[in-house]
Design a protein around this motif. Structure first.
Motif, PDB file in Angstrom:
ATOM      1  N   CYS A 104       0.857  -1.193   0.000  1.00  0.00           N
ATOM      2  CA  CYS A 104       0.000   0.000   0.000  1.00  0.00           C
ATOM      3  C   CYS A 104       0.891   1.241   0.000  1.00  0.00           C
ATOM      4  CB  CYS A 104      -0.939  -0.030   1.202  1.00  0.00           C
ATOM      5  SG  CYS A 104      -2.312   1.133   1.014  1.00  0.00           S
ATOM      6  N   THR A 105       1.367   1.586  -1.204  1.00  0.00           N
ATOM      7  CA  THR A 105       2.273   2.717  -1.376  1.00  0.00           C
ATOM      8  C   THR A 105       1.818   3.560  -2.554  1.00  0.00           C
ATOM      9  OG1 THR A 105       3.762   1.608  -2.911  1.00  0.00           O
ATOM     10  CG2 THR A 105       4.220   1.315  -0.564  1.00  0.00           C
ATOM     11  N   ALA A 106       2.308   4.794  -2.586  1.00  0.00           N
ATOM     12  CA  ALA A 106       2.049   5.682  -3.722  1.00  0.00           C
ATOM     13  C   ALA A 106       3.210   6.652  -3.833  1.00  0.00           C
ATOM     14  CB  ALA A 106       0.733   6.436  -3.528  1.00  0.00           C
ATOM     15  N   GLU A 107       3.386   7.184  -5.032  1.00  0.00           N
ATOM     16  CA  GLU A 107       4.466   8.127  -5.271  1.00  0.00           C
ATOM     17  C   GLU A 107       4.007   9.152  -6.303  1.00  0.00           C
ATOM     18  OE1 GLU A 107       8.707   7.354  -7.085  1.00  0.00           O
ATOM     19  OE2 GLU A 107       8.536   6.428  -5.087  1.00  0.00           O
ATOM     20  N   ALA A 108       4.303  10.412  -6.039  1.00  0.00           N
ATOM     21  CA  ALA A 108       3.947  11.492  -6.963  1.00  0.00           C
ATOM     22  C   ALA A 108       4.867  12.676  -6.711  1.00  0.00           C
ATOM     23  CB  ALA A 108       2.489  11.898  -6.764  1.00  0.00           C
ATOM     24  N   GLU A 109       4.833  13.631  -7.610  1.00  0.00           N
ATOM     25  CA  GLU A 109       5.674  14.816  -7.435  1.00  0.00           C
ATOM     26  C   GLU A 109       5.241  15.639  -6.231  1.00  0.00           C
ATOM     27  OE1 GLU A 109       6.514  17.177 -10.878  1.00  0.00           O
ATOM     28  OE2 GLU A 109       6.855  15.398 -12.109  1.00  0.00           O
ATOM     29  N   SER A 110       3.939  15.747  -6.008  1.00  0.00           N
ATOM     30  CA  SER A 110       3.465  16.530  -4.860  1.00  0.00           C
ATOM     31  C   SER A 110       2.961  15.606  -3.753  1.00  0.00           C
ATOM     32  CB  SER A 110       2.345  17.498  -5.271  1.00  0.00           C
ATOM     33  OG  SER A 110       1.093  16.847  -5.311  1.00  0.00           O
ATOM     34  N   ILE A 111       3.114  16.056  -2.528  1.00  0.00           N
ATOM     35  CA  ILE A 111       2.640  15.257  -1.385  1.00  0.00           C
ATOM     36  C   ILE A 111       1.124  15.098  -1.430  1.00  0.00           C
ATOM     37  CG2 ILE A 111       2.494  17.203   0.228  1.00  0.00           C
ATOM     38  CD1 ILE A 111       3.631  13.648   1.132  1.00  0.00           C
ATOM     39  N   VAL A 112       0.420  16.124  -1.888  1.00  0.00           N
ATOM     40  CA  VAL A 112      -1.047  16.049  -1.971  1.00  0.00           C
ATOM     41  C   VAL A 112      -1.464  14.956  -2.945  1.00  0.00           C
ATOM     42  CG1 VAL A 112      -3.138  17.304  -2.638  1.00  0.00           C
ATOM     43  CG2 VAL A 112      -1.386  18.443  -1.280  1.00  0.00           C
ATOM     44  N   ASP A 113      -0.827  14.926  -4.110  1.00  0.00           N
ATOM     45  CA  ASP A 113      -1.159  13.889  -5.098  1.00  0.00           C
ATOM     46  C   ASP A 113      -0.802  12.499  -4.581  1.00  0.00           C
ATOM     47  OD1 ASP A 113      -2.097  15.825  -6.833  1.00  0.00           O
ATOM     48  OD2 ASP A 113      -0.280  15.842  -8.066  1.00  0.00           O
ATOM     49  N   ALA A 114       0.342  12.390  -3.916  1.00  0.00           N
ATOM     50  CA  ALA A 114       0.750  11.090  -3.373  1.00  0.00           C
ATOM     51  C   ALA A 114      -0.248  10.595  -2.326  1.00  0.00           C
ATOM     52  CB  ALA A 114       2.151  11.186  -2.778  1.00  0.00           C
ATOM     53  N   LEU A 115      -0.684  11.486  -1.440  1.00  0.00           N
ATOM     54  CA  LEU A 115      -1.647  11.094  -0.404  1.00  0.00           C
ATOM     55  C   LEU A 115      -3.005  10.736  -0.999  1.00  0.00           C
ATOM     56  CD1 LEU A 115      -0.694  13.640   2.378  1.00  0.00           C
ATOM     57  CD2 LEU A 115      -0.385  11.156   2.449  1.00  0.00           C
ATOM     58  N   THR A 116      -3.401  11.441  -2.043  1.00  0.00           N
ATOM     59  CA  THR A 116      -4.667  11.126  -2.718  1.00  0.00           C
ATOM     60  C   THR A 116      -4.602   9.730  -3.324  1.00  0.00           C
ATOM     61  OG1 THR A 116      -5.089  13.461  -3.173  1.00  0.00           O
ATOM     62  CG2 THR A 116      -6.255  11.864  -4.545  1.00  0.00           C
ATOM     63  N   GLN A 117      -3.495   9.428  -3.985  1.00  0.00           N
ATOM     64  CA  GLN A 117      -3.316   8.092  -4.563  1.00  0.00           C
ATOM     65  C   GLN A 117      -3.272   7.016  -3.480  1.00  0.00           C
ATOM     66  OE1 GLN A 117       0.166   8.095  -7.084  1.00  0.00           O
ATOM     67  NE2 GLN A 117      -0.487   9.959  -8.114  1.00  0.00           N
TER      68      GLN A 117
END
Length: 108
Positions: free
Chosen positions: A37-50
């Motif tokens: 259960c992980t996610a990665e994105a450029e922004s922390i908001v996008d990562a948390l949403t994913q």
């Protein structure tokens, strides 16, 4: 327990910035208590949403496989948990399962 009760569990979130092979940076977030259960994105908001979407899908997948997701002695409120499902774009898929007995979810 009902499916909705499992979706009300507030799991620990860890976050860190990680350098990608191309030299750019990304925000990596995870729920260490849940498998993969992980996610990665450029922004922390996008990562948390994913990550929120991944959490919901992971909990439902665990229930369907007959495994019990980790529990906590306290839960989020029902309204708050349902709002998270809606924000994740999974309301159509998850709302019908909310009051289903989790033991009846097992597939196979």
């Amino acid at each position: 327990m009902k499916v909705g009760e499992y979706l009300r569990v507030p799991y620990l979130v860890t976050a860190q910035s990680v350098e990608r092979p191309d030299g750019s940076w990304a925000r990596h977030v995870e729920h260490p208590e849940l498998p993969d259960c992980t996610a990665e994105a450029e922004s922390i908001v996008d990562a948390l949403t994913q990550l929120e979407t991944k959490r919901i899908e992971t909990v439902v997948s665990l229930l369907k496989s007959g495994r019990t997701p980790p529990m906590r002695p306290y839960l989020l409120g029902d309204v708050q948990a349902r709002q998270r499902v809606r924000r994740a774009g999974l309301a159509e898929k998850i709302e019908p399962l909310w009051d289903t007995d989790a033991s009846s979810m097992r597939v196979g």
